[in-house]
Design a protein around this motif. Structure first.
Motif, short mmCIF file in Angstrom:
data_model
loop_
_atom_site.label_atom_id
_atom_site.label_comp_id
_atom_site.label_asym_id
_atom_site.label_seq_id
_atom_site.Cartn_x
_atom_site.Cartn_y
_atom_site.Cartn_z
N ARG A 73 -1.62 6.49 2.55
CA ARG A 73 -2.99 6.99 2.31
C ARG A 73 -3.35 8.23 3.12
O ARG A 73 -4.32 8.90 2.80
CB ARG A 73 -4.01 5.89 2.57
N GLN A 74 -2.57 8.54 4.13
CA GLN A 74 -2.82 9.75 4.91
C GLN A 74 -1.86 10.89 4.51
O GLN A 74 -1.88 11.95 5.12
CB GLN A 74 -2.67 9.45 6.41
N SER A 75 -1.09 10.67 3.46
CA SER A 75 -0.06 11.64 3.08
C SER A 75 -0.53 12.56 1.96
O SER A 75 -1.50 12.28 1.26
CB SER A 75 1.20 10.90 2.61
N ASP A 76 0.20 13.66 1.79
CA ASP A 76 -0.04 14.56 0.66
C ASP A 76 0.25 13.86 -0.66
O ASP A 76 -0.38 14.15 -1.67
CB ASP A 76 0.83 15.81 0.78
N ARG A 77 1.22 12.93 -0.65
CA ARG A 77 1.54 12.18 -1.88
C ARG A 77 0.32 11.40 -2.35
O ARG A 77 0.06 11.30 -3.55
CB ARG A 77 2.72 11.23 -1.65
N TYR A 78 -0.46 10.84 -1.41
CA TYR A 78 -1.65 10.09 -1.80
C TYR A 78 -2.69 11.01 -2.44
O TYR A 78 -3.38 10.60 -3.38
CB TYR A 78 -2.26 9.35 -0.60
N GLN A 79 -2.82 12.22 -1.96
CA GLN A 79 -3.77 13.16 -2.56
C GLN A 79 -3.38 13.44 -4.02
O GLN A 79 -4.24 13.52 -4.89
CB GLN A 79 -3.84 14.46 -1.75
N GLN A 80 -2.08 13.55 -4.29
CA GLN A 80 -1.61 13.72 -5.67
C GLN A 80 -1.88 12.45 -6.49
O GLN A 80 -2.28 12.52 -7.65
CB GLN A 80 -0.13 14.06 -5.68
N TRP A 81 -1.63 11.29 -5.89
CA TRP A 81 -1.90 9.99 -6.52
C TRP A 81 -3.37 9.92 -6.94
O TRP A 81 -3.70 9.54 -8.06
CB TRP A 81 -1.53 8.90 -5.52
N ARG A 82 -4.25 10.26 -6.01
CA ARG A 82 -5.69 10.24 -6.28
C ARG A 82 -6.05 11.15 -7.46
O ARG A 82 -6.82 10.77 -8.33
CB ARG A 82 -6.48 10.70 -5.05
N THR A 83 -5.51 12.36 -7.45
CA THR A 83 -5.79 13.31 -8.52
C THR A 83 -5.37 12.76 -9.87
O THR A 83 -6.09 12.89 -10.87
CB THR A 83 -5.08 14.65 -8.24
N LEU A 84 -4.23 12.10 -9.91
CA LEU A 84 -3.72 11.55 -11.17
C LEU A 84 -4.49 10.32 -11.64
O LEU A 84 -4.73 10.17 -12.85
CB LEU A 84 -2.23 11.19 -11.02
N LEU A 85 -4.88 9.42 -10.72
CA LEU A 85 -5.35 8.09 -11.13
C LEU A 85 -6.83 7.80 -10.93
O LEU A 85 -7.42 7.06 -11.72
CB LEU A 85 -4.53 7.02 -10.40
N HIS A 86 -7.43 8.33 -9.90
CA HIS A 86 -8.79 7.90 -9.56
C HIS A 86 -9.83 8.27 -10.61
O HIS A 86 -10.87 7.61 -10.70
CB HIS A 86 -9.20 8.42 -8.18
#
Length: 97
Positions: free
Chosen positions: A68-81
Motif C-alpha cells: 500500500r505504500q508502493s508505486d505499484r499500489y498507486q497503479q492498482w488504485r488507478t485501475l480498480l478504485h
C-alpha cells in the motif's frame, strides 16, 4: 504465520466486465509485492452483490506498509478504485483454528 486480507468489493452495477478486465491488468502489480502469497477474487452469485477478495500475505505489514505504500499500489488504485461504490473496507485474519 500468514494472514488473509478480506474485502467485499462493491463494484458498480453495469461495470462488472470492465472491473474484471482491469483486475486482470492489475493482478501482476500485487503479485510482484514482497510478502505476497496468493490472491483470489470471487464473482458474486447474485445481481448487486459484492465481489469477494481474499489475498494471502506473510504479514499485515507486507500488505499495509509494503504494497500500500508502493508505486505499484498507486497503479492498482488507478485501475480498480473507480469501480467501487462505496470504497471497500479491508479486514485481516490469522491462522485457521
Amino acid at each position: 504465520m500468514a494472514v488473509i486480507e478480506h474485502a467485499l468489493l462493491p463494484v458498480r452495477a453495469g461495470s462488472e466486465a470492465g472491473f474484471e478486465a482491469a483486475f486482470a491488468e492489475a493482478r501482476p502489480l500485487i503479485e510482484a509485492s514482497p510478502g505476497f502469497i496468493s490472491i483470489e477474487i470471487r464473482r458474486p452469485t447474485g445481481t448487486g452483490q459484492p465481489y469477494l477478495l481474499l489475498a494471502k500475505w506473510r504479514s499485515i505489514a507486507d500488505h499495509r506498509d509494503g504494497f500500500r505504500q508502493s508505486d505499484r499500489y498507486q497503479q492498482w488504485r488507478t485501475l480498480l478504485h473507480r469501480f467501487y461504490d462505496p470504497m471497500p473496507e479491508v479486514s485481516y485474519f490469522g491462522e485457521p483454528l
